[in-house]
Enzyme design. Structure first.
Site, PDB file in Angstrom:
ATOM      1  N   ASP A 169      -7.098  -6.990   4.164  1.00  0.00           N
ATOM      2  CA  ASP A 169      -6.979  -6.754   2.738  1.00  0.00           C
ATOM      3  C   ASP A 169      -7.812  -7.812   2.012  1.00  0.00           C
ATOM      4  O   ASP A 169      -8.183  -8.830   2.588  1.00  0.00           O
ATOM      5  CB  ASP A 169      -5.515  -6.766   2.281  1.00  0.00           C
ATOM      6  CG  ASP A 169      -5.346  -6.020   0.959  1.00  0.00           C
ATOM      7  OD1 ASP A 169      -6.358  -5.787   0.265  1.00  0.00           O
ATOM      8  OD2 ASP A 169      -4.203  -5.674   0.605  1.00  0.00           O
TER       9      ASP A 169
HETATM   10  C1  BGC Z   1      -5.543  -4.104  -2.404  1.00  0.00           C
HETATM   11  C2  BGC Z   1      -6.050  -3.031  -1.486  1.00  0.00           C
HETATM   12  C3  BGC Z   1      -7.380  -2.515  -1.975  1.00  0.00           C
HETATM   13  C4  BGC Z   1      -8.351  -3.663  -2.121  1.00  0.00           C
HETATM   14  C5  BGC Z   1      -9.729  -3.254  -2.584  1.00  0.00           C
HETATM   15  C6  BGC Z   1      -6.590  -5.167  -2.688  1.00  0.00           C
HETATM   16  O1  BGC Z   1      -6.161  -5.996  -3.721  1.00  0.00           O
HETATM   17  O2  BGC Z   1      -4.385  -4.684  -1.890  1.00  0.00           O
HETATM   18  O3  BGC Z   1      -5.112  -1.990  -1.405  1.00  0.00           O
HETATM   19  O4  BGC Z   1      -7.859  -1.527  -1.116  1.00  0.00           O
HETATM   20  O5  BGC Z   1      -7.811  -4.586  -3.050  1.00  0.00           O
HETATM   21  O6  BGC Z   1      -9.723  -2.672  -3.828  1.00  0.00           O
END
Ligand code: BGC
Length: 722
Positions: free
Chosen positions: A306
């Site tokens: 993540d």
């Molecule tokens: C989130 C993810 C997301 C990523 C990119 C993160 O803050 O937890 O779910 O895919 O950002 O946007």
């Protein structure tokens, strides 16, 4: 590329019919700039480039590429690169003609988190699909597949190789700022919807990223408002909390949807979560990544972290050894400065690095990055809008109806509530700037005979309600990534005033008051016995208003069912009563000591009556269930439409296993039936359906079986016992 988007958007919107299509085609043809592949030539011929040989498997092609990479190139590939306006990008290898691989979006749409002018929160427009909670409420995996195909297609046509969804996080905490994004509180429903969505999206030529692996149940108590792009959770923050959870709850509840989605959907990638589980961060987790995901489930796809602080520099060796292939969105842990010394000292070896790089490249090759490099292409915004609307129609849940619905044509309607003219959505990476929006006020006004007043003044709203035949009060909550909701009442959402009091005032003035509730997840409904109708509309997407009007007027039957329990009071929640359970203690430990009693399993086991139970939802017609027959693992029964209108039943199959929760969902089917018509439905239980985790999966000798219209309405009961 922005020129294209602007032309696509306005070309379609401003000119109706054939002229629109012509304008669209001309604008598109004139303005496409393949930024996604800039600087990189695709595979034109395979001479001397075995990775371009289409007769080889994606794995063999990835291996061939790895064999030609320098050490520096390999290390660079282990982390994301500057994504421009997207959420992230896998570095290209210009020397070998491999383009940069852009990723972004979610199940809500192919949005991009930062605008071209760099304003935080400004997004490139996209088709805004309904929330994951609404999609789950459709109980219709085929609709999930089509939703996935739509978002996947749009993502590909924006030049992406991957899409960052679906989220299959089982909703443990009703307050969770991301409860709207995933598929509710049941593992089976989560798994089925995620698997179908993945199949749809990947059929459009992108890889998906099944997230957030695992036990990503809360964002943390903190600050979140519509005006800011991300909330900031502090106590129990997603970046810090440590889920202390039993292996049984892990396997049966939190990992089960991932297992099913991986087995059935075969996603190109999995995104590991921010949080800790039993003391170790998810993206370094030996048990979750190495033992379960790679080992037990045999998953050999790409594992990415993540975003920002999903990986931790001090744990670089564990990340490398336990299975994290790609750090996103940039190198902080998987950097040359950290990895090269480890290689020199022999702490990690090149074959391990090669393996990570192979998985990254293979996911991209599978999604066509070499054979059909993603580039900007026209988007059929009308076709995508039609799917968004159809999904919305399928997931609206009618919770109460004293007979006021469906509305008769010509009814004088007062459309009230500060949310009536807005389009409800959650915040964070799942938010999307829609191509267009139709609010409830727009859609009801278009039908004629409606007055709209978005006042918060209760006396004024009540007065307007009295002048009409029916009052429709539109209320909403606000959920955002990064911070949990502060409470479950409709007084809580910032910026909307005391919506509970507004409903009470309008209902006191107008006996025919219908509440349309645009909330991503459960809220309390203390006034429910004093209103004539209640429609749970979730975050219904860009054409949500039209879908809501169709259901209110009865053009379509309300066919959604609740994928999560709506409690009577917050004290009834499975996580209530102790800070240790939620949001956690001073050391950020969160005890999952309710074990497998998540969602309705808790309410059933404790005998707590919910306001509206899991699986519940009314139709404009009625159904009868009969003729249960259990033949080994085959469960057969009949559903009959006993009313006067065409409508959808959603029969649900539950099992009760020894030593387990009273009932657990194991199958469902949406069945459309004309008046008087019936259908015989057969659902088959698998070995896993009849198993519990006890140091391994143990199949019960026999199980109780129940079939009905919700977790609390199970008229047919039997057993698999011989
Ligand atoms: C989130 C993810 C997301 C990523 C990119 C993160 O803050 O937890 O779910 O895919 O950002 O946007």
């Amino acid at each position: 590329m922005f020129a294209m988007n602007i032309d696509v958007r306005y070309g379609r919107r401003m000119l109706p019919g054939r002229r629109a299509r012509t304008a669209f085609a001309v604008a598109a043809a004139c303005t496409f700039v393949p930024t996604a592949t800039a600087g990189a030539a695709a595979c034109t011929d395979a001479a001397g480039k075995p990775w371009c040989d289409r007769t080889l498997s994606a794995d063999a092609r990835a291996r061939a590429l790895v064999a030609d990479l320098t050490g520096d190139e390999k290390i660079r590939l282990l982390a994301g690169t500057h994504p421009g306006i997207r959420a992230g990008a896998i570095p290209g290898i210009p020397r070998l003609g491999v383009p940069i691989g852009y990723v972004d979006g979610s199940t809500v749409g192919s949005g991009q988190p930062v605008s071209a002018d760099g304003r935080l929160g400004g997004k490139d427009p996209a088709t805004q699909m309904p929330s994951g909670s609404l999609l789950a409420a459709t109980f219709d995996p085929e609709l999930a597949r089509r939703a996935g195909a739509t978002v996947g297609d749009e993502s590909r046509r924006k030049g992406n190789v991957g899409i960052l969804g679906p989220a299959a996080d089982v909703m443990r905490v009703a307050y969770s700022g991301r409860a709207w994004e995933s598929f509710g509180e049941d593992p089976d429903l989560n798994g089925a919807m995620a698997a179908s969505w993945i199949k749809g999206a990947e059929s459009a030529g992108v890889f998906t990223s099944l997230k957030h692996f695992a036990v990503n149940s809360q964002e943390g108590v903190g600050y979140g408002r519509p005006a800011v792009p991300l909330g900031l959770g502090v106590q129990g923050s997603r970046h810090l909390f440590n889920a202390i959870v039993s292996e049984r709850a892990l396997r049966e509840i939190y990992l089960a949807p991932f297992e099913e989605a991986i087995r059935e959907g075969r996603p190109g990638s999995v995104m590991c979560a921010y949080n800790r589980i039993n003391g170790q961060y998810a993206c370094a987790h030996r048990h979750l990544l190495a033992d379960v995901l790679r080992g037990d489930w045999g998953y050999d796809g790409l594992v990415m972290s993540d975003w920002i602080a999903g990986a931790h520099p001090w744990d670089v060796v564990a990340h490398l050894r336990n299975g994290l292939d790609l750090e996103m969105p940039a190198a902080s842990t998987y950097s040359g400065a950290l990895i090269k010394p480890l290689l020199r000292l022999g702490v990690v070896r090149w074959p391990l690095i090669d393996d990570h790089v192979r998985r990254i490249l293979r996911a991209e090759i599978d999604a066509g990055i070499l054979d059909d490099p993603p580039s900007e292409k026209p988007i059929d915004v009308d076709a995508h809008d039609a799917v968004a609307r159809e999904v919305a129609e399928g997931g609206l849940v009618l919770l109460r109806n004293t007979g006021v619905l469906p509305l008769r044509p010509g009814t004088r309607i007062a459309v009230l509530g500060p949310a009536a003219r807005k389009s409800a959505s959650g915040g964070g990476s799942g938010s999307v700037r829609p191509f267009r929006t139709v609010s409830v006020a727009d859609a009801l006004t278009a039908r004629g005979n409606a007055v709209v007043d978005t006042t918060r003044d209760r006396a004024r709203a009540a007065a307007v309600a009295r002048t009409a035949d029916v009052a429709v009060v539109v209320v909403r909550d606000y959920e955002t990534e990064g911070a949990d909701r502060a409470c479950l009442t409709l007084r809580c959402p910032p910026d909307y005033g005391d919506q509970d009091a507004l409903i009470e005032a309008v209902a006191a003035a107008q006996p025919k008051t219908v509440v349309v509730q645009e909330t991503g997840a459960p809220v309390l409904t203390p006034w429910r016995d004093r209103v004539a109708g209640l429609l749970q509309a979730w975050y219904p997407g860009q054409s949500g208003g039209s879908a809501i009007a169709s259901v209110l007027y009865g053009d379509v039957d309300p066919s959604g069912r609740l994928p999560m329990t709506f409690p009577v009071r917050e004290a009834d929640l499975p996580t209530a009563g102790s800070r240790l359970r939620y949001p956690g203690d001073a050391a950020q430990n969160v005890r999952y000591d309710e074990g497998v009693l998540v969602g309705y399993r808790w309410y059933d086991a404790r005998g707590i009556q919910p306001a509206y139970p899991f699986g519940f939802g009314l139709s404009y017609t009625s159904f009868a269930f009969s003729d249960l027959a259990i033949d080994g693992t085959r469960v057969t029964f009949t559903v009959r439409n006993t009313g006067a209108r065409r409508g959808a039943a959603v029969p649900q199959l539950y099992v009760g296993l020894p030593g387990g929760p009273p009932w657990q969902l194991r199958g469902f089917k949406k069945v459309w039936l004309d008046p008087g018509a019936s259908e015989t439905v057969t659902l088959t239980l698998t070995d896993r359906d009849l198993s519990s985790w006890d140091g391994g999966w143990k199949r019960a000798a026999c199980a109780k079986v129940a079939v009905g219209a919700s977790s609390r309405d199970l008229p047919l009961k039997g057993s698999t016992c011989p």
